[in-house]
Write a protein that holds these residues in place. Structure first.
Motif, PDB file in Angstrom:
ATOM      1  N   PRO A  65       0.836  -1.209   0.000  1.00  0.00           N
ATOM      2  CA  PRO A  65       0.000   0.000   0.000  1.00  0.00           C
ATOM      3  C   PRO A  65       0.871   1.260   0.000  1.00  0.00           C
ATOM      4  CG  PRO A  65      -0.642  -1.494   1.767  1.00  0.00           C
ATOM      5  CD  PRO A  65       0.615  -2.039   1.186  1.00  0.00           C
ATOM      6  N   LYS A  66       0.277   2.367  -0.403  1.00  0.00           N
ATOM      7  CA  LYS A  66       1.026   3.624  -0.533  1.00  0.00           C
ATOM      8  C   LYS A  66       1.679   4.087   0.772  1.00  0.00           C
ATOM      9  CE  LYS A  66      -0.298   6.139  -4.578  1.00  0.00           C
ATOM     10  NZ  LYS A  66      -1.390   5.326  -5.170  1.00  0.00           N
ATOM     11  N   TRP A  67       1.055   3.792   1.896  1.00  0.00           N
ATOM     12  CA  TRP A  67       1.590   4.285   3.173  1.00  0.00           C
ATOM     13  C   TRP A  67       2.799   3.493   3.650  1.00  0.00           C
ATOM     14  CZ3 TRP A  67       1.288   0.525   6.940  1.00  0.00           C
ATOM     15  CH2 TRP A  67       0.347  -0.493   6.730  1.00  0.00           C
ATOM     16  N   VAL A  68       3.121   2.428   2.932  1.00  0.00           N
ATOM     17  CA  VAL A  68       4.252   1.602   3.354  1.00  0.00           C
ATOM     18  C   VAL A  68       5.529   2.079   2.664  1.00  0.00           C
ATOM     19  CG1 VAL A  68       5.216  -0.716   3.415  1.00  0.00           C
ATOM     20  CG2 VAL A  68       2.764  -0.381   3.734  1.00  0.00           C
ATOM     21  N   SER A  69       6.485   2.498   3.461  1.00  0.00           N
ATOM     22  CA  SER A  69       7.741   2.984   2.886  1.00  0.00           C
ATOM     23  C   SER A  69       8.764   1.854   2.857  1.00  0.00           C
ATOM     24  CB  SER A  69       8.290   4.139   3.729  1.00  0.00           C
ATOM     25  OG  SER A  69       8.639   3.668   5.017  1.00  0.00           O
ATOM     26  N   TRP A  70       9.788   2.073   2.046  1.00  0.00           N
ATOM     27  CA  TRP A  70      10.874   1.101   1.998  1.00  0.00           C
ATOM     28  C   TRP A  70      11.530   0.952   3.376  1.00  0.00           C
ATOM     29  CZ3 TRP A  70      13.122  -2.889   0.135  1.00  0.00           C
ATOM     30  CH2 TRP A  70      14.449  -3.156   0.473  1.00  0.00           C
ATOM     31  N   GLU A  71      11.703   2.061   4.056  1.00  0.00           N
ATOM     32  CA  GLU A  71      12.329   2.032   5.378  1.00  0.00           C
ATOM     33  C   GLU A  71      11.539   1.149   6.339  1.00  0.00           C
ATOM     34  OE1 GLU A  71      11.901   4.847   3.646  1.00  0.00           O
ATOM     35  OE2 GLU A  71      14.018   5.101   3.134  1.00  0.00           O
ATOM     36  N   LEU A  72      10.205   1.232   6.193  1.00  0.00           N
ATOM     37  CA  LEU A  72       9.342   0.428   7.061  1.00  0.00           C
ATOM     38  C   LEU A  72       9.519  -1.065   6.750  1.00  0.00           C
ATOM     39  CD1 LEU A  72       7.109   0.339   9.199  1.00  0.00           C
ATOM     40  CD2 LEU A  72       5.439   0.653   7.382  1.00  0.00           C
ATOM     41  N   MET A  73       9.550  -1.400   5.468  1.00  0.00           N
ATOM     42  CA  MET A  73       9.738  -2.795   5.075  1.00  0.00           C
ATOM     43  C   MET A  73      11.105  -3.307   5.518  1.00  0.00           C
ATOM     44  SD  MET A  73       6.990  -3.778   3.771  1.00  0.00           S
ATOM     45  CE  MET A  73       7.430  -5.363   3.054  1.00  0.00           C
ATOM     46  N   TYR A  74      12.100  -2.471   5.356  1.00  0.00           N
ATOM     47  CA  TYR A  74      13.449  -2.856   5.739  1.00  0.00           C
ATOM     48  C   TYR A  74      13.524  -3.080   7.254  1.00  0.00           C
ATOM     49  CZ  TYR A  74      18.508  -2.955   5.940  1.00  0.00           C
ATOM     50  OH  TYR A  74      19.799  -3.357   6.156  1.00  0.00           O
ATOM     51  N   SER A  75      12.867  -2.198   7.966  1.00  0.00           N
ATOM     52  CA  SER A  75      12.850  -2.312   9.416  1.00  0.00           C
ATOM     53  C   SER A  75      12.156  -3.607   9.854  1.00  0.00           C
ATOM     54  CB  SER A  75      12.146  -1.095  10.003  1.00  0.00           C
ATOM     55  OG  SER A  75      11.778  -1.322  11.331  1.00  0.00           O
ATOM     56  N   TRP A  76      11.089  -3.944   9.139  1.00  0.00           N
ATOM     57  CA  TRP A  76      10.385  -5.182   9.456  1.00  0.00           C
ATOM     58  C   TRP A  76      11.269  -6.402   9.159  1.00  0.00           C
ATOM     59  CZ3 TRP A  76       9.142  -8.827   5.613  1.00  0.00           C
ATOM     60  CH2 TRP A  76       8.506  -9.966   6.103  1.00  0.00           C
ATOM     61  N   ALA A  77      11.889  -6.395   7.983  1.00  0.00           N
ATOM     62  CA  ALA A  77      12.653  -7.567   7.559  1.00  0.00           C
ATOM     63  C   ALA A  77      13.888  -7.798   8.416  1.00  0.00           C
ATOM     64  CB  ALA A  77      13.058  -7.426   6.088  1.00  0.00           C
ATOM     65  N   THR A  78      14.422  -6.724   8.971  1.00  0.00           N
ATOM     66  CA  THR A  78      15.666  -6.886   9.719  1.00  0.00           C
ATOM     67  C   THR A  78      15.429  -6.957  11.223  1.00  0.00           C
ATOM     68  OG1 THR A  78      15.968  -4.494   9.661  1.00  0.00           O
ATOM     69  CG2 THR A  78      17.133  -5.770   7.994  1.00  0.00           C
ATOM     70  N   LYS A  79      14.175  -6.845  11.637  1.00  0.00           N
ATOM     71  CA  LYS A  79      13.938  -6.909  13.085  1.00  0.00           C
ATOM     72  C   LYS A  79      14.211  -8.335  13.555  1.00  0.00           C
ATOM     73  CE  LYS A  79       8.988  -7.687  13.031  1.00  0.00           C
ATOM     74  NZ  LYS A  79       8.737  -8.999  13.581  1.00  0.00           N
TER      75      LYS A  79
END
Ligand code: ZN
Length: 102
Positions: free
Chosen positions: A52-66
């Motif tokens: 979705p539009k509100w999802v930024s790359w930084e957010l995805m990266y933060s999720w994947a690396t948590k």
């Protein structure tokens, strides 16, 4: 707190259930190989994920690396999560590759 956690907490506080569900369901929606590409900072994957539009790359990266542990490499002393344990010491992926090619 990571960006992922902050964002999730914020949506919960606002009662934005749809976004909370989306974020909490990421593990089911995204395959392991896709997750790995995010961890490797492959931003091109965003086009494949239909986020979705509100999802930024930084957010995805933060999720994947948590939850990925970052450790200090014994050779270059940089913090990294990709790498391997060698006799109880951590070697980052870069140093490991360099050693292998020596
Ligand atoms: Zn290293």
């Amino acid at each position: 707190m990571t960006l992922y956690e902050t964002t999730l907490t914020e949506f919960k506080r606002k009662g934005d259930e749809e976004k909370v569900r989306w974020l909490e369901g990421l593990n089911k929606r995204i395959t392991l190989s896709q997750k790995k590409r995010i961890q490797e900072n492959d931003t091109k994957i965003m086009q494949e994920l239909f986020t979705p539009k509100w999802v930024s790359w930084e957010l995805m990266y933060s999720w994947a690396t948590k939850g990925l542990q970052t450790k200090n490499c014994i050779l270059c002393n940089k913090k990294d999560s990709l790498g391997m344990d060698f006799k109880g010491k951590f070697l980052c992926a870069n140093c490991f590759i360099e050693i292998k090619h020596k």
